[in-house]
Design a protein around this motif. Structure first.
Motif, PDB file in Angstrom:
ATOM      1  N   SER A  34       0.826  -1.202   0.000  1.00 36.03           N
ATOM      2  CA  SER A  34       0.000   0.000   0.000  1.00 36.03           C
ATOM      3  C   SER A  34       0.860   1.251   0.000  1.00 36.03           C
ATOM      4  CB  SER A  34      -0.921  -0.004   1.225  1.00 36.03           C
ATOM      5  OG  SER A  34      -1.782  -1.117   1.197  1.00 36.03           O
ATOM      6  N   LEU A 254      -6.753   1.537   1.182  1.00 34.39           N
ATOM      7  CA  LEU A 254      -5.834   0.409   1.161  1.00 34.39           C
ATOM      8  C   LEU A 254      -5.281   0.101   2.543  1.00 34.39           C
ATOM      9  CD1 LEU A 254      -3.782   0.971  -2.110  1.00 34.39           C
ATOM     10  CD2 LEU A 254      -5.446  -0.815  -1.646  1.00 34.39           C
ATOM     11  N   SER A 258      -5.888  -3.257   4.045  1.00 34.25           N
ATOM     12  CA  SER A 258      -4.770  -4.180   4.246  1.00 34.25           C
ATOM     13  C   SER A 258      -4.874  -4.858   5.609  1.00 34.25           C
ATOM     14  CB  SER A 258      -3.444  -3.427   4.133  1.00 34.25           C
ATOM     15  OG  SER A 258      -3.284  -2.869   2.852  1.00 34.25           O
TER      16      SER A 258
END
Length: 539
Positions: A34, A254, A258
């Motif tokens: 990311s 993200l 994540s």
């Protein structure tokens, strides 16, 4: 020292610990990815911003220079000279008729006048920055922060025309410390048109050999822009910290995404470990309850179609009648170490079921598959010796099959296989051609026979890329004085072709499906395959 290490291994081998480690590792990888995406997005944003600003300024500069050239050409073409009222009127007409001409002036050795009325025209005191055959250019003729002062000037003959700084700044919003420069003399000199002066060249060895437009320096970005004129280029320099960088809104997702994905991965790992442990426990119970069964895949001589032996296959039939594929429980058993119990079980069951048959048919043999863990340690030899002595069967009637992938350390494997061979056991390389055993290693291994994988047998007679592998293996085996067994023969055409290539033995559904002990004994004693029965039928 071993006790702390054992305790540490037990601690880390707990399902929740392994799941936590998997979640942390995946979180680190996903967050790193990311961040890499974010940095790339920021870099793309930097380049997009500089590209947009540079293109706008380049377009405006071309417009300004075009109008300056048109204006000075018009002045040079008219016949009036000097600073008469007629000249002032002409200068005013040119200034009013052009959007970008801020001042038009006439200058000779005696007088100077401009369209600005009584004000004295600005006369440059330095040599032109660009001296062409027709026009002379002065860039950044003033650095004062006054948008009504001349910034660019062009001369032809006695006439000068210039544009104000405001005609350039209205299209470019430079960040603090940023500058737009006109690069001259093949990149050796740069004059700031907007913004403060910059150290030039920005790096040693300028211009760089790379043709990239964006040059990334440690503290600055340099964006190069070619122009339609070979005399100059544009360069936009901006400090990296001052650029108004923005990441796409989706990019911010993200980071929590994540973490969520890492948690999901950890949960899946936990489920998988628990499932594997559950299957490992079920496999242990299956061994205890006798759910594992041994079947026999007959091996035939291709010329006479006489059965010369069989490969012992282990199958797991659960109490509900369902079969668990060996592709599932064999790798699990190898990972957990239960494969040793399975190998011992197969050996014991073979001799219990077929001991009498083997004693009465001294040329008959049964091959048993060995896992890598038994190839790398001298264990199976003593187990086999004890069982063979108990059932009074010759070692030559029990062969051991190893795969190329099981030869992790060829030197250690060679010694252990040689010990088996020394007491009379045959050694077979199973699925030859699918692993990494080279000819040099094969020549040093104590091997009696090669078994060609079914995939290469299926390719025979076709145009597949692997169709030539089987003949190559056969020739190589003959050169090394090894027997060859072809696996997975399903048609008479394959059997005839293999026999013509020099293969003496084969196994596959053309001859017989896997048989239980009673069926196999009937096949050997009567010389024909018995009536098909359920594979879990016991003798």
């Amino acid at each position: 020292m071993s006790a702390p290490i054992s305790a540490l291994r037990q601690f880390f081998y707990r399902p929740w610990m392994l799941a936590t480690l998997a979640a942390l590792a995946s979180a680190a990888v996903l967050l790193a990815a990311s961040i890499a995406i974010a940095l790339q997005q920021m870099k793309d944003s930097e380049m997009a911003q500089m590209n947009a600003q540079g293109e706008r300024f380049l377009e405006r500069l071309e417009q300004v220079f075009g109008q300056l050239r048109e204006g000075v050409d018009e002045l040079q073409a008219q016949p009036v000279r000097g600073c008469s009222p007629a000249m002032v009127s002409v200068l005013q007409q040119v200034g009013l008729g052009s959007r970008f001409i801020y001042e038009a002036a006439y200058v000779d050795a005696n007088v100077a006048c401009s369209n600005r009325g009584g004000a004295r025209a600005f006369v440059p005191t330095r040599a032109p920055d660009i001296q062409g055959p027709t026009y002379s250019y002065w860039l950044n003729t003033t650095t004062e922060p006054n948008e009504n002062l001349a910034a660019l000037m062009l001369a032809r003959g006695n006439f000068l025309v210039s544009t104000s700084r405001g005609h350039l700044t209205d299209v470019v919003d430079l960040p603090p410390g940023g500058s737009l420069l006109v690069v001259l003399d093949n990149g050796t000199r740069a004059i700031p048109v907007l913004g403060p002066p910059q150290a030039w060249p920005p790096t040693n060895g300028w211009p760089p050999p790379s043709q990239k437009s964006l040059i990334e320096l440690q503290d600055r970005l340099v964006y190069r822009m070619p122009t339609r004129s070979p005399d100059y280029q544009l360069a936009l320099i901006a400090p990296r910290a001052s650029l108004p960088l923005r990441m796409n809104g989706m990019l911010w997702l993200l980071f929590p995404g994540s973490l969520l994905a890492a948690c999901c991965i950890g949960w899946l790992v936990l489920q998988l470990i628990q499932q594997r442990r559950s299957m490992s426990s079920e496999l242990q119970n299956a061994l205890r309850r006798g759910e594992l069964q041994v079947l026999y895949q007959p091996i035939f001589e291709l010329d006479s179609r006489r059965c010369v032996g069989a490969e012992a296959l282990v199958r797991w039939r659960r109490p509900d009648g369902s079969l668990t594929s060996p592709d599932l429980f064999i790798p699990l058993a190898e990972n957990t170490g239960q494969i040793r119990q399975i190998t011992d079980f197969v050996l014991q069951r073979v001799l219990e079921q077929l001991g009498q048959l083997l004693r009465s048919h001294r040329n008959l043999y049964i091959s048993v598959n060995l896992a890598a863990c038994d190839v790398m340690v001298p264990r199976i030899g003593s187990v086999a010796a004890r069982l063979l002595a108990l059932h009074r069967v010759a070692p030559s009637q029990i062969a051991f099959e190893v795969t190329e992938r099981g030869l992790i350390d060829v030197v250690v494997a060679r010694d252990n296989l040689q010990a088996l061979r020394a007491v009379g056991h045959q050694v077979l390389i199973d699925d030859f051609g699918t692993g990494y055993c080279s000819l040099a290693y094969l020549q040093t291994l104590p091997v009696d026979c090669l078994k060609i994988d079914k995939a290469f047998i299926d390719a025979l007679g076709h145009d597949a890329a692997s169709s030539g592998v089987a003949p190559h293996i056969i020739r190589m085996a003959h050169d090394l004085h090894l027997r060859v067994i072809a696996e997975g023969i399903e048609s008479e055409e394959q059997a005839v072709l293999l026999n013509s290539e020099g293969v003496n033995y084969g196994q596959g559904w053309l001859f017989a499906h896997p048989l239980n002990a009673r069926q196999f004994a009937e096949l050997v004693t009567r010389g024909r395959q018995p009536r098909r029965a359920r594979i879990n039928d016991e003798p």
